[in-house]
Design an enzyme around this catalytic site. Structure first.
Site, PDB file in Angstrom:
ATOM      1  N   LYS A  78       1.030 -21.090   8.928  1.00 15.15           N
ATOM      2  CA  LYS A  78       1.659 -19.791   9.192  1.00 15.15           C
ATOM      3  C   LYS A  78       0.999 -19.221  10.442  1.00 15.15           C
ATOM      4  O   LYS A  78      -0.213 -19.419  10.653  1.00 15.15           O
ATOM      5  CB  LYS A  78       1.403 -18.911   7.957  1.00 15.15           C
ATOM      6  CG  LYS A  78       2.099 -17.573   7.913  1.00 15.15           C
ATOM      7  CD  LYS A  78       1.777 -16.874   6.583  1.00 15.15           C
ATOM      8  CE  LYS A  78       2.423 -15.525   6.427  1.00 15.15           C
ATOM      9  NZ  LYS A  78       2.134 -14.898   5.107  1.00 15.15           N
ATOM     10  N   SER A 153       6.383 -13.112   3.097  1.00 18.56           N
ATOM     11  CA  SER A 153       6.344 -13.259   4.535  1.00 18.56           C
ATOM     12  C   SER A 153       6.158 -14.703   5.008  1.00 18.56           C
ATOM     13  O   SER A 153       6.445 -14.999   6.163  1.00 18.56           O
ATOM     14  CB  SER A 153       5.217 -12.404   5.109  1.00 18.56           C
ATOM     15  OG  SER A 153       3.962 -12.843   4.619  1.00 18.56           O
ATOM     16  N   SER A 177       3.536 -13.248  -0.837  1.00 21.87           N
ATOM     17  CA  SER A 177       4.088 -13.945   0.330  1.00 21.87           C
ATOM     18  C   SER A 177       4.028 -15.467   0.328  1.00 21.87           C
ATOM     19  O   SER A 177       4.580 -16.097   1.222  1.00 21.87           O
ATOM     20  CB  SER A 177       3.418 -13.430   1.599  1.00 21.87           C
ATOM     21  OG  SER A 177       4.039 -12.237   1.981  1.00 21.87           O
TER      22      SER A 177
HETATM   23  N1  GLN Z   1       6.227  -8.512   0.604  1.00 21.65           N
HETATM   24  C1  GLN Z   1       4.934  -7.942   0.416  1.00 21.65           C
HETATM   25  C2  GLN Z   1       4.661  -6.908   1.483  1.00 21.65           C
HETATM   26  O1  GLN Z   1       5.469  -6.747   2.335  1.00 21.65           O
HETATM   27  C3  GLN Z   1       3.889  -9.009   0.392  1.00 21.65           C
HETATM   28  C4  GLN Z   1       3.453  -9.463   1.723  1.00 21.65           C
HETATM   29  C5  GLN Z   1       2.416 -10.524   1.672  1.00 21.65           C
HETATM   30  O2  GLN Z   1       2.073 -11.037   0.600  1.00 21.65           O
HETATM   31  N2  GLN Z   1       1.875 -10.835   2.821  1.00 21.65           N
HETATM   32  O3  GLN Z   1       3.653  -6.256   1.452  1.00 21.65           O
END
Ligand code: GLN
Length: 477
Positions: A78, A153, A177
């Protein structure tokens, strides 16, 4: 669709014996990445460095030298991991032009075993999001339906694995994410116990919940990678000791008899799509017939977890993003007449909408006068949640539920409605707030779209969770 990749242990074994060349594996990954570029899973490749490393590994094999446990195995990181060979932008304009002066500890560990990073995957900028639509680069498309999101994400990482670009990818999971994109795109996503994998060299989001983990095709691969990356690291003071038994799975762990698994009541009710519910219930029936004991478990504070997360996470984000001030990394404001203008110009034009939203919410909930009402209150409920999970785990060995309330949504469907987007995390954030390990396993499909099953275990029970996940995977496929 059959994968072109063998299991990561087999790939490495073939490179070690000279049956396959590391260079061939790297070329295969790069060719697939190029062929499937229209999915927007990859921001940039690290091809020069990857080829160099592959040649060096092949030369070592030719000389009869020992090569590592992941010799020649390509992977994708990532783009919030600091990696040599390309910029690290975390998909945010404010980091454009930033090349890392050092690598993240996880990348170092993987490289020490011969793994080769071939590319950096797309994400929501700074990992804020659940769809990759917050990326400043582009939106990744779901491998099963290009009008839909891959989840986020770590949407680029999940899509890359499902599109067969590499045998595994790395993601980060601050509130879901790794698991949610694994569920939306159809691969295995593992979120370890908080502290089990070093966060050194990974762009920080919310430091009290950030964890790093693998996205893979199989549980066995996830366990194999975990066995290599899980360790104490003096560069990350929150890291914990690894399990002396390690995390790689043996072959003969096939009995589910005597395992007590609690279905999380709060995740199975209102808001859960009937299609997802049916698939989870079907998985439960299979676990039961394989001998697992299934009971219903209630965690009464769970309905507050999302609100708690969306106070604590922005609070930590507002602090962690303070370092991007246009002086030290990437994007600057060259026309500034003084330091204030420099800060404001760089941050004003460099950060996207979602980062700004979180900085404002975070600053607000931490400011005097509001701290007690929001931040302190959220921490109190977080403690309560931790206690409720501890209580639940006195009675059951594992917990089970969906990963997300729906299958992958349409690109654009939630993009202008942050609250709707946040609801996608309603079933994943608790594991982050509590620090427990959790995994998303492909459990079935609703039409073309994959649905993940979530399994959780007490903190540090990663080995047990991976073992259960492997047994469950065998029932579901
Ligand atoms: N979707 C969640 C957020 O926007 C989790 C993001 C993540 O785990 N990096 O905070």
């Amino acid at each position: 669709m059959a994968s072109q990749w063998l299991g990561v242990n087999e790939l490495a074994a073939n490179v070690q014996t000279g049956k396959t060349k590391a260079v061939e594996l790297v070329e295969q990954a790069l060719a697939t990445i190029a062929e499937k570029a229209e999915y927007n899973a990859i921001i940039v490749t690290t091809e020069d460095r990857a080829r160099e490393r592959a040649n060096a590994i092949d030369a070592s094999v030719a000389k009869g030298e020992t090569v590592g446990r992941l010799a020649g195995v390509p992977f994708i990181a990532k783009d919030n991991f600091l990696v040599f060979g390309a910029e690290t932008t975390a998909a945010s304009n404010i980091l454009k032009g930033f090349t890392a002066p050092y690598q993240s500890s996880v990348i170092e560990k993987l490289e020490a075993e011969g793994a080769i990073c071939v590319a950096k995957a797309n994400l929501d900028a700074f990992a804020h999001g659940a769809s990759t639509e917050n990326s400043d680069v582009f939106t990744t498309k779901n491998p099963h339906d290009t009008t839909r999101v891959p989840g986020g994400s770590s949407g680029g990482s999940a899509a890359a694995v499902v599109l067969d670009m590499a045998p595994f990818a790395l993601g980060t999971d601050t509130g879901g994410s790794i698991r949610q994109p694994a569920s939306f795109s159809g691969c295995v996503g593992y979120k370890p116990t908080y502290g089990l994998v070093s966060r050194s060299g990974v762009v920080a989001m919310a430091s009290s919940t950030d964890v790093i983990g693998p996205l893979t095709r199989t549980v066995e691969d996830a366990a194999y990678i975990m066995n290599i990356i899980a360790d104490r690291d003096e560069l990350d003071s929150t890291t914990i000791e690894r399990d002396p038994a390690g995390y790689a799975l043996g072959a003969n762990n096939t009995s589910l008899k005597g395992q007590k698994i609690g279905i999380i009541k709060e995740y199975m009710g209102e808001g859960l799509s009937p299609a997802v519910k049916a698939i989870i219930e079907n998985s439960v029936a299979k676990l039961k017939s394989a001998g697992a004991e299934i009971v219903e478990v209630s965690l009464p504070s769970l309905p507050m977890a999302l609100a708690v997360y969306y106070i604590i996470c922005p609070a930590e984000v507002s602090s962690n993003l303070g370092r991007y001030d246009g002086q030290r990394y990437g994007h600057t404001n060259p026309d500034a007449k003084d330091l204030d203008e420099s800060y404001m110009g760089a941050r004003g034009t460099g950060f996207g909408k979602e980062a700004k939203r979180r900085i404002m919410i975070g600053t607000y909930v931490l400011s005097s006068g509001y701290y007690d009402a929001y931040y302190k209150q959220a921490q109190t409920v977080r403690t309560k949640l931790i206690q409720e999970f501890e209580e639940a785990f006195k009675d059951v060995d594992f917990l089970l539920g969906p990963v997300a309330p729906t299958t992958a949504f349409k690109i654009g469907e939630n993009a202008n409605d942050p609250l709707q987007m946040y609801l996608s995390d309603v079933m994943t954030v608790a594991a982050n707030l509590v620090g427990t390990p959790a995994i998303s396993l492909p459990a079935g499909k609703s039409g073309e779209l994959p649905v993940g099953l979530q399994l959780m275990a007490p903190q540090r029970a990663d080995r047990a969770l991976l073992t259960l996940a492997k047994q469950t995977e065998e029932l579901l496929v």
